[in-house]
Design an enzyme around this catalytic site. Sequence first.
Site, mmCIF file in Angstrom:
data_model
loop_
_atom_site.group_PDB
_atom_site.id
_atom_site.type_symbol
_atom_site.label_atom_id
_atom_site.label_comp_id
_atom_site.label_asym_id
_atom_site.label_seq_id
_atom_site.Cartn_x
_atom_site.Cartn_y
_atom_site.Cartn_z
ATOM 1 N N VAL A 59 16.514 -15.774 -40.847
ATOM 2 C CA VAL A 59 17.363 -16.450 -39.874
ATOM 3 C C VAL A 59 17.505 -15.561 -38.639
ATOM 4 O O VAL A 59 17.880 -14.387 -38.753
ATOM 5 C CB VAL A 59 18.755 -16.774 -40.457
ATOM 6 C CG1 VAL A 59 19.611 -17.494 -39.418
ATOM 7 C CG2 VAL A 59 18.605 -17.630 -41.714
ATOM 8 N N THR A 68 20.806 -21.036 -32.395
ATOM 9 C CA THR A 68 21.407 -20.607 -31.136
ATOM 10 C C THR A 68 22.925 -20.560 -31.293
ATOM 11 O O THR A 68 23.518 -21.413 -31.956
ATOM 12 C CB THR A 68 21.014 -21.534 -29.964
ATOM 13 O OG1 THR A 68 21.675 -22.794 -30.091
ATOM 14 C CG2 THR A 68 19.500 -21.754 -29.926
ATOM 15 N N GLY A 69 23.541 -19.541 -30.710
ATOM 16 C CA GLY A 69 24.981 -19.362 -30.899
ATOM 17 C C GLY A 69 25.322 -19.038 -32.333
ATOM 18 O O GLY A 69 26.378 -19.440 -32.839
ATOM 19 N N TYR A 93 32.707 -31.847 -20.982
ATOM 20 C CA TYR A 93 32.203 -31.271 -22.238
ATOM 21 C C TYR A 93 31.629 -32.371 -23.128
ATOM 22 O O TYR A 93 30.518 -32.249 -23.652
ATOM 23 C CB TYR A 93 33.320 -30.538 -22.977
ATOM 24 C CG TYR A 93 32.908 -30.130 -24.382
ATOM 25 C CD1 TYR A 93 32.056 -29.049 -24.590
ATOM 26 C CD2 TYR A 93 33.345 -30.856 -25.494
ATOM 27 C CE1 TYR A 93 31.659 -28.687 -25.875
ATOM 28 C CE2 TYR A 93 32.950 -30.500 -26.778
ATOM 29 C CZ TYR A 93 32.107 -29.415 -26.959
ATOM 30 O OH TYR A 93 31.691 -29.077 -28.218
ATOM 31 N N LYS A 101 27.655 -32.804 -24.481
ATOM 32 C CA LYS A 101 27.229 -32.938 -25.868
ATOM 33 C C LYS A 101 26.510 -34.275 -26.092
ATOM 34 O O LYS A 101 25.561 -34.360 -26.868
ATOM 35 C CB LYS A 101 28.416 -32.807 -26.816
ATOM 36 C CG LYS A 101 29.139 -31.466 -26.744
ATOM 37 C CD LYS A 101 28.214 -30.303 -27.059
ATOM 38 C CE LYS A 101 27.820 -30.240 -28.516
ATOM 39 N NZ LYS A 101 26.997 -29.032 -28.828
ATOM 40 N N GLY A 150 31.808 -33.316 -37.174
ATOM 41 C CA GLY A 150 33.085 -33.970 -37.407
ATOM 42 C C GLY A 150 34.200 -33.214 -36.712
ATOM 43 O O GLY A 150 34.016 -32.647 -35.645
#
Length: 317
Positions: free
Chosen positions: A50, A29-30, A184, A188, A217
Amino acid sequence: MSSTASPSSHRAWNVRRPPEADGRVILVTGGNAGIGYFIAEQLSATGAMVVLGSRSPARAEVAMTSIRARIPGARLRSVRLDLADLTSLGAVVESLKVERLDAVVHNAGVALDDPPRRETGAGHEFMFGINHLGHFVLTQWLMPLLSAAPSARVVTMGSFAAKSERLDLDDLQSRRDYRPKRTYGRSKLAQMYFGLELDRRLRAADSTVASVVVHPGGALDSLTPSRPPVHTRTTGERLKAAPAALLVQGKHAGAWSAVRAVLDPAVRGGQLWGPRVFGLRGRPRPEAMWSHLEDRSVAAGLWDASCDLTGADLGII
């Protein structure tokens, strides 16, 4: 499943030459931009089919053209995927037209840099609604395809920004306390709780599907190699960002944890993977679980709230 990977597997993994995956079907996704683009590019080099999930078919086409230019013969498809429109996700899964799915990488996400607070058409706070609830519902629709594969994986892309946040189960929609960066980070964090709770439920159901949580990271555009027209880095940006490379990395390297979580047979469900150097840069490794992610009561509360907010039925797992 064991929660640790063998040290020998950790040493042997080559981020620039992952194992072949001919015959596997993987949804990212994205997958048209950012870290998702590099996940798709790196997985394409293994021979896998993919599928890029993207809100914009045009941008997905540009991304696929870029990947094919670097990887001749890459097997790619795209589907229009709008995680803000929960009612559309069942049709998206039908449009895949595959008998099984070997992995999905829940990577797509949005970050709002400035107020005001926004909502999706369903009335959910924009970042929480897309980053978490959209993937929550998508998983429900994908589960039959994932269960049809021999050992499928759900890989959820979290964020280092979630490490300093805590979920407020009484304000998941940030109605009382909306601050973009905080909201945000919490969205997550919700994704990461979901990925771990999903694996617990899959194990309890004796499922062949495993759920793994990863994070990239510190991944900066200025340290990311150019992939025009998907991403272009100027010489000035590269030179200016050079000192930061001591601590963080580009988005191509941010993709490594997700790619390994999809392909490495030593990876186990319920693990957290991230970069090896302070969790900010470097090759992927299994991390000690963040203390707040071990709170199963929060994970279960989020699960129940997500079912209530979306009408999704993942209780069958």
